[in-house]
Design a protein around this motif. Structure first.
Motif, PDB file in Angstrom:
ATOM      1  N   ALA A 206       0.825  -1.009   0.012  1.00 38.59           N
ATOM      2  CA  ALA A 206       0.068  -0.040   0.124  1.00 38.59           C
ATOM      3  C   ALA A 206       0.937   1.319   0.090  1.00 38.59           C
ATOM      4  CB  ALA A 206      -0.750   0.044   1.312  1.00 38.59           C
ATOM      5  N   ASP A 207       2.033   1.304   0.769  1.00 37.78           N
ATOM      6  CA  ASP A 207       2.578   2.444   0.853  1.00 37.78           C
ATOM      7  C   ASP A 207       4.027   2.568  -0.155  1.00 37.78           C
ATOM      8  OD1 ASP A 207       4.800   0.900   2.088  1.00 37.78           O
ATOM      9  OD2 ASP A 207       4.627   2.017   4.076  1.00 37.78           O
ATOM     10  N   GLY A 208       3.978   1.711  -1.059  1.00 42.07           N
ATOM     11  CA  GLY A 208       5.125   1.486  -2.014  1.00 42.07           C
ATOM     12  C   GLY A 208       6.228   0.849  -1.598  1.00 42.07           C
ATOM     13  N   ALA A 209       6.256   0.535  -0.339  1.00 42.53           N
ATOM     14  CA  ALA A 209       7.803  -0.147   0.309  1.00 42.53           C
ATOM     15  C   ALA A 209       8.254  -1.606  -0.348  1.00 42.53           C
ATOM     16  CB  ALA A 209       7.655  -0.291   1.973  1.00 42.53           C
ATOM     17  N   SER A 210       7.102  -2.296  -0.649  1.00 42.09           N
ATOM     18  CA  SER A 210       7.506  -3.515  -1.247  1.00 42.09           C
ATOM     19  C   SER A 210       8.145  -3.211  -2.633  1.00 42.09           C
ATOM     20  CB  SER A 210       6.013  -4.159  -1.540  1.00 42.09           C
ATOM     21  OG  SER A 210       6.291  -5.722  -1.971  1.00 42.09           O
ATOM     22  N   LEU A 211       7.506  -2.603  -3.300  1.00 37.70           N
ATOM     23  CA  LEU A 211       8.330  -2.319  -4.807  1.00 37.70           C
ATOM     24  C   LEU A 211       9.837  -1.765  -4.545  1.00 37.70           C
ATOM     25  CD1 LEU A 211       8.001  -2.332  -7.789  1.00 37.70           C
ATOM     26  CD2 LEU A 211       7.061   0.048  -7.907  1.00 37.70           C
ATOM     27  N   LYS A 212       9.727  -0.874  -3.712  1.00 36.28           N
ATOM     28  CA  LYS A 212      10.813  -0.062  -3.251  1.00 36.28           C
ATOM     29  C   LYS A 212      11.960  -1.355  -2.875  1.00 36.28           C
ATOM     30  CE  LYS A 212      13.132   3.855  -0.514  1.00 36.28           C
ATOM     31  NZ  LYS A 212      12.923   4.749   0.312  1.00 36.28           N
ATOM     32  N   LYS A 213      11.778  -2.001  -2.090  1.00 38.01           N
ATOM     33  CA  LYS A 213      12.543  -2.878  -1.312  1.00 38.01           C
ATOM     34  C   LYS A 213      13.142  -3.959  -2.605  1.00 38.01           C
ATOM     35  CE  LYS A 213      10.733  -3.402   3.185  1.00 38.01           C
ATOM     36  NZ  LYS A 213       9.882  -4.146   4.194  1.00 38.01           N
ATOM     37  N   SER A 214      12.214  -4.513  -3.391  1.00 38.27           N
ATOM     38  CA  SER A 214      12.311  -5.342  -4.386  1.00 38.27           C
ATOM     39  C   SER A 214      13.591  -4.751  -5.584  1.00 38.27           C
ATOM     40  CB  SER A 214      11.173  -5.827  -5.179  1.00 38.27           C
ATOM     41  OG  SER A 214      10.348  -6.572  -4.210  1.00 38.27           O
ATOM     42  N   THR A 215      12.986  -3.384  -5.992  1.00 35.38           N
ATOM     43  CA  THR A 215      13.744  -2.740  -6.932  1.00 35.38           C
ATOM     44  C   THR A 215      15.380  -2.387  -6.520  1.00 35.38           C
ATOM     45  OG1 THR A 215      12.691  -0.862  -6.484  1.00 35.38           O
ATOM     46  CG2 THR A 215      11.941  -2.151  -8.188  1.00 35.38           C
ATOM     47  N   ALA A 216      15.308  -2.236  -5.334  1.00 36.72           N
ATOM     48  CA  ALA A 216      16.751  -1.749  -4.670  1.00 36.72           C
ATOM     49  C   ALA A 216      17.458  -3.206  -4.685  1.00 36.72           C
ATOM     50  CB  ALA A 216      16.522  -1.517  -3.224  1.00 36.72           C
ATOM     51  N   LEU A 217      17.067  -4.227  -4.752  1.00 33.63           N
ATOM     52  CA  LEU A 217      17.874  -5.380  -4.585  1.00 33.63           C
ATOM     53  C   LEU A 217      18.191  -5.793  -6.166  1.00 33.63           C
ATOM     54  CD1 LEU A 217      19.039  -8.096  -3.386  1.00 33.63           C
ATOM     55  CD2 LEU A 217      16.861  -9.403  -3.865  1.00 33.63           C
ATOM     56  N   ILE A 218      17.328  -5.582  -7.027  1.00 32.07           N
ATOM     57  CA  ILE A 218      17.562  -5.632  -8.527  1.00 32.07           C
ATOM     58  C   ILE A 218      18.532  -4.975  -9.157  1.00 32.07           C
ATOM     59  CG2 ILE A 218      16.398  -5.844 -10.491  1.00 32.07           C
ATOM     60  CD1 ILE A 218      13.642  -6.734  -9.409  1.00 32.07           C
ATOM     61  N   ASP A 219      18.317  -3.562  -8.592  1.00 32.22           N
ATOM     62  CA  ASP A 219      19.308  -2.550  -9.146  1.00 32.22           C
ATOM     63  C   ASP A 219      20.742  -3.026  -8.580  1.00 32.22           C
ATOM     64  OD1 ASP A 219      17.452  -1.142 -10.284  1.00 32.22           O
ATOM     65  OD2 ASP A 219      16.928   0.224  -9.036  1.00 32.22           O
ATOM     66  N   ALA A 220      20.777  -3.368  -7.194  1.00 30.36           N
ATOM     67  CA  ALA A 220      22.343  -3.675  -6.539  1.00 30.36           C
ATOM     68  C   ALA A 220      22.600  -4.914  -7.481  1.00 30.36           C
ATOM     69  CB  ALA A 220      22.135  -3.911  -5.133  1.00 30.36           C
ATOM     70  N   TRP A 221      22.005  -6.115  -7.618  1.00 32.14           N
ATOM     71  CA  TRP A 221      22.201  -7.025  -8.333  1.00 32.14           C
ATOM     72  C   TRP A 221      22.725  -6.742  -9.820  1.00 32.14           C
ATOM     73  CZ3 TRP A 221      20.779  -9.201 -12.816  1.00 32.14           C
ATOM     74  CH2 TRP A 221      21.503 -10.733 -13.388  1.00 32.14           C
ATOM     75  N   SER A 222      21.822  -6.075 -10.360  1.00 30.43           N
ATOM     76  CA  SER A 222      22.306  -5.487 -11.883  1.00 30.43           C
ATOM     77  C   SER A 222      23.671  -4.742 -12.066  1.00 30.43           C
ATOM     78  CB  SER A 222      21.353  -4.538 -12.357  1.00 30.43           C
ATOM     79  OG  SER A 222      19.945  -5.127 -12.475  1.00 30.43           O
ATOM     80  N   ALA A 223      23.995  -4.079 -10.779  1.00 35.20           N
ATOM     81  CA  ALA A 223      25.401  -3.557 -10.967  1.00 35.20           C
ATOM     82  C   ALA A 223      26.447  -4.015 -10.203  1.00 35.20           C
ATOM     83  CB  ALA A 223      25.068  -1.944 -10.452  1.00 35.20           C
ATOM     84  N   ALA A 224      26.166  -5.362  -9.619  1.00 33.46           N
ATOM     85  CA  ALA A 224      27.067  -6.025  -8.631  1.00 33.46           C
ATOM     86  C   ALA A 224      27.691  -4.883  -7.544  1.00 33.46           C
ATOM     87  CB  ALA A 224      28.465  -6.552  -9.337  1.00 33.46           C
ATOM     88  N   ASP A 225      26.594  -4.059  -7.018  1.00 34.51           N
ATOM     89  CA  ASP A 225      27.015  -3.090  -6.094  1.00 34.51           C
ATOM     90  C   ASP A 225      26.883  -3.844  -4.564  1.00 34.51           C
ATOM     91  OD1 ASP A 225      26.838  -1.056  -4.045  1.00 34.51           O
ATOM     92  OD2 ASP A 225      24.720  -0.480  -4.866  1.00 34.51           O
ATOM     93  N   ALA A 226      27.875  -4.059  -4.260  1.00 34.86           N
ATOM     94  CA  ALA A 226      28.164  -5.077  -2.905  1.00 34.86           C
ATOM     95  C   ALA A 226      27.507  -4.199  -1.631  1.00 34.86           C
ATOM     96  CB  ALA A 226      29.409  -5.228  -2.571  1.00 34.86           C
ATOM     97  N   PRO A 227      27.754  -2.978  -1.542  1.00 39.21           N
ATOM     98  CA  PRO A 227      27.248  -2.084  -0.551  1.00 39.21           C
ATOM     99  C   PRO A 227      25.450  -2.210  -0.497  1.00 39.21           C
ATOM    100  CG  PRO A 227      28.767  -0.938  -1.156  1.00 39.21           C
ATOM    101  CD  PRO A 227      28.781  -1.887  -2.149  1.00 39.21           C
ATOM    102  N   GLY A 228      25.081  -1.950  -1.752  1.00 42.82           N
ATOM    103  CA  GLY A 228      23.593  -1.999  -2.274  1.00 42.82           C
ATOM    104  C   GLY A 228      23.129  -3.412  -1.641  1.00 42.82           C
ATOM    105  N   ILE A 229      23.833  -4.490  -2.332  1.00 42.77           N
ATOM    106  CA  ILE A 229      23.311  -5.954  -1.893  1.00 42.77           C
ATOM    107  C   ILE A 229      23.275  -6.018  -0.405  1.00 42.77           C
ATOM    108  CG2 ILE A 229      23.903  -8.245  -2.015  1.00 42.77           C
ATOM    109  CD1 ILE A 229      25.100  -7.426  -4.865  1.00 42.77           C
ATOM    110  N   HIS A 230      24.307  -5.676   0.313  1.00 41.47           N
ATOM    111  CA  HIS A 230      24.251  -6.009   1.806  1.00 41.47           C
ATOM    112  C   HIS A 230      23.063  -5.044   2.440  1.00 41.47           C
ATOM    113  CE1 HIS A 230      25.657  -5.786   5.891  1.00 41.47           C
ATOM    114  NE2 HIS A 230      26.322  -6.839   5.718  1.00 41.47           N
ATOM    115  N   ALA A 231      22.886  -3.925   1.991  1.00 41.11           N
ATOM    116  CA  ALA A 231      21.963  -3.213   2.376  1.00 41.11           C
ATOM    117  C   ALA A 231      20.365  -3.784   2.516  1.00 41.11           C
ATOM    118  CB  ALA A 231      21.967  -1.815   1.751  1.00 41.11           C
ATOM    119  N   ALA A 232      20.345  -4.523   0.785  1.00 38.83           N
ATOM    120  CA  ALA A 232      19.003  -5.051   0.660  1.00 38.83           C
ATOM    121  C   ALA A 232      18.953  -6.586   1.729  1.00 38.83           C
ATOM    122  CB  ALA A 232      18.904  -5.489  -0.753  1.00 38.83           C
ATOM    123  N   TRP A 233      19.825  -7.066   1.870  1.00 37.07           N
ATOM    124  CA  TRP A 233      19.843  -8.402   2.901  1.00 37.07           C
ATOM    125  C   TRP A 233      19.467  -7.688   4.471  1.00 37.07           C
ATOM    126  CZ3 TRP A 233      23.711  -8.719   7.007  1.00 37.07           C
ATOM    127  CH2 TRP A 233      23.494 -10.148   7.796  1.00 37.07           C
TER     128      TRP A 233
END
Length: 303
Positions: A206-233
């Motif tokens: 309802a508040d958009g957090a679900s999509l935000k969390k999912s896309t944050a992980l996808i974006d971090a994966w797409s760039a092999a962004d280690a800090p972003g991956i850890h933040a998503a975890w």
């Protein structure tokens, strides 16, 4: 309906070793995807690759380094062979549906039921079409439906690209788990936990957090962004919610040691194996790389 259900699983995987390692470094492109490790022990090798379970049309999820690692391997190992629909449907009937004559209306409070009906309508679904599904399955279905609306498709998951490459190369495909096992984990949630799991995910939708969390992980994966991956975890495993506790305790905490044991077994069978599992299984002190290190394996992060 089965096609929509399939979206959610997401949730709901040798002798030329030295020369090959040098080749990987030399041909590395500017940008990678996910994370890639090399695991060695007693002359046996595994490449451990973190995947995501959705993708977009026209986007090749395998960079040249991963493609080379898979080509060098004798077998592809994934969490689950997602080409097999029958075992999934059997597991769904066993763990995700109520018995004939029972419905989700009998297991949710009136307030939760109202919110569920609203979320289903927004996703273009009726309560009647999912009334035999348990609350955890409805929650995961709604998450998957939202991802699909925003262009992310289960049919474009990294695992499909790996399976297509393995088939072209005539490689053996092995599974770390089964559909029955994966779905049985969600069925360990009791009635109170299932309702709370549904409520938490309805709030995030309802508040958009679900999509935000999912896309944050996808974006971090797409760039092999280690800090972003850890933040998503950290986002997925931290806090006192039912969802975070279940992720931390069961989906990762229980499965990671079991996966590590299965990888050990597979390394005894195959001289070189390529193992693709969900990205979050590789993160943290109890992720697969650290677990295998503690078991005496040499683990090198290639990127």
């Amino acid at each position: 309906m089965p096609s929509k259900i399939a979206i959610l699983f997401s949730v709901l995987i040798g002798v030329c070793q030295a020369a090959f390692g040098a080749g990987l470094t030399e041909m590395a492109p500017a940008a990678h995807r996910g994370q890639l490790y090399r695991v060695t022990h007693d002359g046996k090798t595994s490449y451990l690759f973190g995947t995501i379970h959705v993708g977009r049309d026209g986007v090749d999820p395998l960079d040249p380094v991963v493609t080379r690692a898979l080509l060098d391997s004798k077998a592809l190992v994934i969490e689950l062979d997602i080409r097999e629909a029958a075992p999934f449907q059997l597991a769904l009937a066993r763990h995700g549906r109520y018995a004939d004559g029972d419905t989700v209306q009998n297991h949710l409070s009136p307030a939760t039921l109202r919110l569920t009906v609203q979320a289903l309508a927004q996703a273009g679904l009726s309560l009647q079409s999912v009334q035999q599904y348990k609350p955890w399955l409805i929650a995961n279905l709604l998450i998957g439906a939202e991802m699909e609306v925003h262009g992310y498709q289960r049919s474009q998951a990294v695992e499909y690209a790996l399976l297509a490459a393995a088939q072209k190369q005539d490689k053996t495909v092995r599974q770390l788990e089964s559909a029955d096992y994966q779905l049985s984990l969600f069925d360990t949630l009791d009635e109170r936990q299932q309702e709370q799991y549904l409520l938490e995910n309805l709030a995030d939708l309802a508040d958009g957090a679900s999509l935000k969390k999912s896309t944050a992980l996808i974006d971090a994966w797409s760039a092999a962004d280690a800090p972003g991956i850890h933040a998503a975890w950290q986002s997925a495993t931290s806090g006192d919610s039912i969802s975070a506790g279940f992720m931390n305790r069961v989906l990762l905490g229980k499965r990671n040691p079991e996966m590590a044991s299965n990888i050990e077994r597979i390394m005894q069978q195959d001289q070189v194996a390529f193992v693709g599992v969900g990205l979050l299984h590789l993160v943290g002190d109890d992720g697969l790389p650290q677990l295998l290190k503690r078991r005496g394996y040499q683990v090198e992060q290639l990127y």
